[in-house]
Write a protein that holds these residues in place. Structure first.
Motif: not given
Ligand code: F6R
Length: 608
Positions: A387, A339, A487, A334-336, A484
């Protein structure tokens, strides 16, 4: 999703509230508002629509006060209207609340309060919270105590910030499963739902644990835990600076973040690798692009480390039959780090007996705190909703992990490890090469020459259907390319493993259909070429992506070929995704879409 900002200082809080909300607007919102204490009453300005509308409102009807709270709302309960915008107040307008998350027992509580004579002015779950706090405040004459009693009766996820005319020198903050950060600046206390809002004022950040309630004044924070005991929560210094969270000379955050991918990769390659015991089996849990990264990670673990893995969509995993995961490792990506489906899936995996780890970008985020071990992505702040550098750093982190475990598992020989070392060193340069070749290329108005991607985008601005095809690792890259495009440009696109086409979807292939064929996996190339011929024969227009060394093999079958530097197949997702991100970006620009903030989407998805 929603954004929260709160300020308590000496000067007028409104400019800081607006500035903070602006920094959070990348998260996605459809209404905005602020409340300040004007020395006598609470002044509230709120409106559906953009931050510009809030600014206009404040210009027409200025508000002033040294303590205030603000909010950008992403509608869940009730439409995006003025009256559903936050802040919400109790009946007397003496208590104001902003809230992120969802109160799951809202309906029952609303009915109970209505039976007690409360008239509601909005459809939101947040207004229920405001009335509950007021009710308990009447009983206890103590706002902290009233907030504690409120969080004892609400269920769901929340970050709440509360102010009251009765205690005009403090803000109260509560959290459960929703992010909130507190900062102390030179002359004010701050609270926000995400770090970028606080960076102009402070980089010393305090994070609350679930169940905590904090009382924030101008120069101090006092925290009590879920049992009501006073606790010390440490301040952390955030190493992101303001510049990293600004778009600088770029036209959009997404463009900036696409361009930053080589340096983000280089940073990650220099960073320490998480140390953990080597699992016998791995379950990845993730959503969206992070799920696509986990599909790639699954290949890496099998091929390089001999470790079987499954990639699970977190929102599905949460509700599957909870079989034991004893002896396995669950890895959340997860980037953020916020989630909610991924967070809950990781928690559930822990309950099912798995060791846990996470690949995360945002320091101290909820997922990072739940995981037993964390590999940081080192991508720096990612602001654009779609992302880009988040995805590539997730994939690279997975590759490094697989190589490390492969070396320790003896599935890789010393000379292979050495070769990989050399390939990874080259990666940032190769990424830069691809970005230069398939970058902007002069699409802008009046440009005489057109780069490959913008030209292709112009010729394919609105195909009837777009299929992204691939085999092996290319399947996941195809899925990411399709996501990509969908969205940010709102072009419907779908991704398939190329071999699946004949089992149904090929019925849709005819003239006017665009096929983007990923053909970077050399062992599978003959098979992919056969699939390209099948769609060509049925009238599709084909764009193929392959390694430079295979250009000739594809030249006769595809309408257009984009070549990538020759490199090990495992590196290809990290290179092939770059022109696909750019393609989505160029199509979105041509269609006049908001690339950084696509409609209906939010940056961190903190509700189910
Ligand atoms: C697509 C995008 C989303 C995130 C998803 C998970 O460009 O950004 O599909 O990849 O919402 O987000 P994280 O990585 O923050 O858990």
């Amino acid at each position: 999703m929603c954004g929260i900002m709160g300020v308590i200082g000496r000067e007028n809080a409104v400019p800081k509230l607006v500035n903070g909300l602006q920094h959070l607007s990348y998260r996605g919102y459809d209404a905005a508002g602020v409340a300040v204490y004007n020395g006598n009453t609470l002044d509230i300005r709120k409106t559906a629509g953009t931050m510009d509308r809030l600014r206009d409102l404040l210009e027409g009807q200025p508000a002033e006060g040294s303590i205030g709270i603000g909010h950008t709302r992403w509608a869940t309960h009730g439409a995006p209207t003025d009256c559903n915008a936050h802040p919400h107040t109790d009946t007397d307008g003496r208590i104001a609340v902003v809230h992120n998350g969802i109160i799951e027992n809202e309906r029952v509580l609303r009915q109970r309060l209505a039976a007690e004579g409360i008239t509601f002015r909005s459809q939101t779950d947040t207004e229920v919270v405001a009335h509950l706090i007021a009710k308990f405040n009447r009983e206890t004459c103590d706002l902290r105590c009233a907030l504690r009693k409120t969080v004892e009766v609400i269920t769901g996820a929340y970050a709440l910030v509360v102010m009251s005319v009765d205690e005009p020198d403090r803000l109260y903050i509560a959290r459960k499963d929703s992010p909130i950060v507190i900062g102390l600046g030179k002359d004010a206390g701050y609270v926000a739902s995400d770090i970028p809002a606080l960076l102009p004022y402070t980089r010393d950040i305090l994070l609350l644990e679930d169940g905590d309630i904090a009382c924030l004044s101008q120069d101090a924070v006092n925290v009590t835990n879920k049992d009501g005991d006073e606790v010390q929560r440490p301040f952390r210094r955030i190493d992101w600076d303001q510049e990293a969270a600004d778009k600088g000379e770029h036209t959009s955050f997404m463009e900036k973040e696409m361009d930053e991918q080589p340096e983000a990769a280089a940073r990650l390659l220099e960073a320490p690798l998480v140390q953990s015991k080597i699992p016998s089996r791995v379950t990845f849990v993730a959503c969206g692009s992070a799920y696509h990264a986990s599909l790639i990670g699954k290949h890496y673990l099998a091929e390089l480390a001999g470790i079987p893995a499954t990639a699970e969509i977190a929102s599905e995993f949460r509700y599957e039959t909870p079989l034991s995961l004893d002896g396995q490792m669950a890895i959340a990506i997860s980037q953020s780090g916020e989630t909610v489906d991924t967070l809950m899936a990781l928690r559930q995996a822990k309950e099912r007996g798995a060791d846990t780890a996470a690949i995360v970008n945002v320091q101290d985020s909820s997922i990072a705190r739940v995981a037993g071990a964390v590999q940081w992505m080192h991508a720096g702040p990612e602001i654009a909703v779609a992302t880009t550098k988040g995805f590539t750093t997730q994939v690279l982190a997975l590759l490094r992990l697989a190589l490390d475990w492969g070396r320790k598992n003896d599935t890789l020989r010393a000379n292979e490890v050495q070769e990989w070392h050399g390939s990874l060193k080259e990666l940032p340069r190769l990424m830069r090469e691809v970005l230069v070749k398939y970058g902007n290329g002069g699409l802008r108005e009046g440009a005489e020459e057109c780069g490959a991607v913008p030209c292709f985008a112009r010729q394919n601005i609105a195909p009837r259907l777009v299929f992204f095809l691939g085999r092996g690792l290319d399947t996941a890259t195809a899925m990411e390319g399709a996501l990509k495009l969908k969205e940010i440009s709102y072009q419907h696109a779908t991704a398939y493993p190329a071999g699946e086409l004949k089992h149904g979807p090929i019925a849709l292939i005819e003239n006017d259909v665009l096929v983007v064929a990923l053909a970077t996996q050399r062992e599978l190339l003959p098979k992919t070429i056969s699939n390209i011929r099948e769609v060509k024969a049925r009238g599709a227009r084909v764009l193929a992506l392959c390694q430079q060394q295979d250009e000739a093999a594809l030249a006769n079958d595809a309408d257009e070929v984009w070549t990538l530097p020759n490199a090990p197949d495992c590196l290809m997702p990290l290179l092939a995704v770059l022109p696909l991100q750019r393609l989505a970006y160029e199509v979105a620009l041509l269609r006049g879409c908001s690339v950084d903030k696509p409609r209906n989407l939010a940056k961190s998805v903190t509700v189910e």
